[in-house]
Motif scaffolding. Structure first.
Motif, short mmCIF file in Angstrom:
data_model
loop_
_atom_site.label_atom_id
_atom_site.label_comp_id
_atom_site.label_asym_id
_atom_site.label_seq_id
_atom_site.Cartn_x
_atom_site.Cartn_y
_atom_site.Cartn_z
N ALA A 52 48.05 -32.26 -3.06
CA ALA A 52 46.70 -32.24 -2.36
C ALA A 52 46.15 -33.78 -2.69
N ALA A 53 45.25 -34.04 -1.85
CA ALA A 53 44.68 -35.56 -1.81
C ALA A 53 43.16 -35.14 -1.06
N PRO A 54 42.33 -36.09 -1.81
CA PRO A 54 40.99 -35.95 -1.28
C PRO A 54 40.58 -36.84 -0.05
N LEU A 55 39.85 -36.72 1.03
CA LEU A 55 39.34 -37.52 2.00
C LEU A 55 37.88 -38.03 1.63
N GLU A 56 37.78 -39.40 1.32
CA GLU A 56 36.38 -39.89 0.82
C GLU A 56 35.80 -40.60 2.13
N VAL A 57 34.46 -40.09 2.73
CA VAL A 57 33.90 -40.95 3.66
C VAL A 57 32.46 -41.16 3.20
N ASN A 58 32.19 -42.27 3.44
CA ASN A 58 30.85 -42.91 3.05
C ASN A 58 30.40 -42.26 1.57
N GLY A 59 31.69 -42.57 0.77
CA GLY A 59 31.09 -42.38 -0.63
C GLY A 59 31.57 -41.07 -1.12
N ARG A 60 31.48 -40.08 -0.25
CA ARG A 60 31.55 -38.54 -0.82
C ARG A 60 32.82 -38.00 -0.27
N ILE A 61 33.24 -37.11 -1.08
CA ILE A 61 34.43 -36.18 -0.82
C ILE A 61 34.31 -35.18 0.38
N ILE A 62 34.56 -35.17 1.49
CA ILE A 62 33.87 -34.37 2.44
C ILE A 62 35.22 -33.34 3.01
N ALA A 63 36.59 -33.71 2.52
CA ALA A 63 37.53 -32.96 3.12
C ALA A 63 38.86 -33.16 2.08
N MET A 64 40.03 -32.32 2.44
CA MET A 64 41.11 -32.41 1.38
C MET A 64 42.30 -32.27 2.37
N LEU A 65 43.44 -32.71 2.00
CA LEU A 65 44.76 -32.52 2.57
C LEU A 65 45.56 -31.60 1.73
N HIS A 66 46.39 -30.67 2.12
CA HIS A 66 47.17 -29.99 1.20
C HIS A 66 48.78 -29.86 1.80
N ALA A 67 49.89 -30.07 1.33
CA ALA A 67 50.98 -30.08 1.78
C ALA A 67 52.10 -29.59 0.87
N ASP A 68 53.17 -28.87 1.22
CA ASP A 68 54.13 -28.36 0.49
C ASP A 68 55.48 -28.23 1.59
N MET A 69 56.52 -27.57 0.72
CA MET A 69 57.76 -27.27 1.63
C MET A 69 58.33 -28.76 1.88
N PRO A 70 58.78 -29.60 1.02
CA PRO A 70 59.31 -30.78 1.73
C PRO A 70 60.42 -30.59 2.71
N VAL A 71 60.71 -31.40 3.55
CA VAL A 71 61.86 -31.29 4.69
C VAL A 71 63.34 -31.44 3.71
N ALA A 72 63.24 -32.26 2.87
CA ALA A 72 64.25 -32.60 2.18
C ALA A 72 64.75 -31.42 1.24
N GLY A 73 63.93 -30.35 1.14
CA GLY A 73 64.27 -29.32 0.19
C GLY A 73 63.54 -29.21 -1.23
N GLY A 74 63.81 -28.11 -1.96
CA GLY A 74 63.00 -28.27 -3.40
C GLY A 74 61.66 -28.36 -3.36
N ALA A 75 61.13 -28.53 -4.40
CA ALA A 75 59.93 -28.46 -4.76
C ALA A 75 59.17 -29.82 -4.39
N VAL A 76 57.93 -30.06 -4.24
CA VAL A 76 57.21 -31.09 -4.07
C VAL A 76 57.31 -32.06 -5.34
N SER A 77 57.26 -33.46 -5.28
CA SER A 77 57.39 -34.12 -6.49
C SER A 77 56.25 -35.27 -6.71
N LYS A 78 56.39 -35.91 -7.61
CA LYS A 78 55.14 -36.85 -8.00
C LYS A 78 55.00 -37.97 -6.77
N PHE A 79 56.46 -38.18 -6.20
CA PHE A 79 56.37 -39.20 -5.03
C PHE A 79 56.09 -38.46 -3.80
#
Length: 374
Positions: free
Chosen positions: A207-234
């Motif tokens: 997950a990653a935050p979206l900071e707009v005008n100095g405030r966190i107003i939204a978030m992005l989430h992602a999983d299931m890499p196309v390459a398979g397996g679990a998500v990684s630090k990369f």
């Protein structure tokens, strides 16, 4: 990729035989950051075995050469993995730049949030969720699931049915630190969105935050890499990189929308002032000219008399007349001045009445005569 992984598994198996009590994990993806740790541990294990042989004075040069060969192969593998990381980083950086460039054409914040899912999926994820933070609560806005739109709708639906306070969730750390997070072992993590996990059955996500005008107003989430397996630090780093660039686009769209609202409000306020001015002027008693004024009018040219017919127009009405004299239709004037077409029609009517003009052409000729007179 599979060939590299098989080679690494074989190498790690050979090294584990030196110290059976030690476990060396070979991640499912060769570009996994944890693989570097496993190879470093493997190199140290071989080095310990070689040092023990030398300190014991073992007369087995062939074994020592085998250990040196293992160390050399581990070094080669580490170099190969680092090169793989660099190549993949460069490739994904280009993909992020291309995704941001495509999104740059969108200037509406709502459309941006909807379009983000497919672009993030193009970076190597099968499932993406874009959410807003409203009153400190996590509110899903749009979802994207490769080849499964029903799942995308289900994710948004279950998240909106019962918005949870972000403070209760592991995402609170992400918001506090303003940096992306990797959530592993989701099933054993008590601070995840249980309803969403129940629908997606995810085991790990980034997950990653979206900071707009100095405030966190939204978030992005992602999983299931196309390459398979679990998500990684990369994957975590990749989503964070996209989020930082995407937040700038979202900030720009917000500014454009706020500016348009301000322009509309200003135009409506000016319109009300013009109407009030016209209503007030129409109720005042007619004031006849003084003898001096009559004499002045009679001794000046016809052009100046015509120009005086524009003296009673407001600033907005002069704007409308100027555009009218340049050939603009009512619709074009409305678009230029951020007014409704009905409001423009009212202004044109007032212009004709105040200038005692029979039509638009006569009123326009008065304006052009004034422009020529300077």
């Amino acid at each position: 990729m599979s060939a590299i992984r098989e080679r690494l598994k074989q190498l790690l198996r050979e090294i584990v035989s030196l110290e059976p009590s030690v476990e060396l994990r070979c991640p499912s993806r060769p570009d996994d950051a944890d693989l570097e740790h496993s190879l470093r541990q493997a190199w140290l294990m071989v080095a310990r075995s070689l040092r023990a042989n030398l300190q014991a004075g073992a007369q087995d040069p062939e074994r020592n050469l085998e250990l040196l060969d293992l160390m050399f192969r581990v070094d080669q593998a580490r170099t190969e993995i680092r090169d793989l990381h660099l190549a993949r980083n460069s490739e994904l950086a280009c993909l992020v730049d291309a995704a941001i460039e495509r999104l740059r054409a969108i200037t509406n914040s709502q459309d941006l949030l909807v379009a983000a899912g497919a672009e993030i999926a193009g970076l190597g994820f099968r499932r993406v969720l874009v959410s807003l933070i409203k009153n400190s609560c996590w509110v899903p806005e749009s979802g994207y699931v490769s080849e499964d739109p029903e799942m995308a709708l289900a994710m948004v639906r279950v998240g909106r049915r019962r918005p949870l306070s972000v403070q209760q969730l592991v995402e609170s750390t992400m918001i506090q630190d303003r940096s992306p997070i990797l959530v592993e072992n989701v099933r054993s993590e008590p601070r995840v969105h249980a309803q969403l996990v129940g629908v997606t059955r995810t085991r790990s996500y980034v997950a990653a935050p979206l900071e707009v005008n100095g405030r966190i107003i939204a978030m992005l989430h992602a999983d299931m890499p196309v390459a398979g397996g679990a998500v990684s630090k990369f994957d975590c780093m990749l989503l964070g990189h996209f989020a930082r660039h995407f937040a700038h686009l979202l900030e720009r769209a917000t500014w454009v929308e706020n500016l348009a609202k301000l322009q509309q409000t200003t135009a409506e306020l000016q319109d009300r002032m013009d109407r009030a001015s016209w209503d007030l002027g129409s109720t005042l008693p007619f004031r006849s000219e003084t003898p001096v004024a009559q004499e002045t009018r009679q001794t000046t040219g016809t052009g100046l008399q015509d120009c005086d017919r524009l003296a009673g127009l407001s600033a907005r009405e002069m704007e409308v007349l100027g555009l009218m004299s340049s050939g603009c239709s009512n619709a074009a004037i409305a678009d230029r001045l951020f007014l409704s077409e009905g409001t423009v029609k009212a202004h044109v009517k007032h212009v004709l009445q105040k200038t005692n003009s029979a039509n638009r052409v006569e009123a326009s000729s008065l304006y052009l005569a004034r422009q020529r007179a300077g």
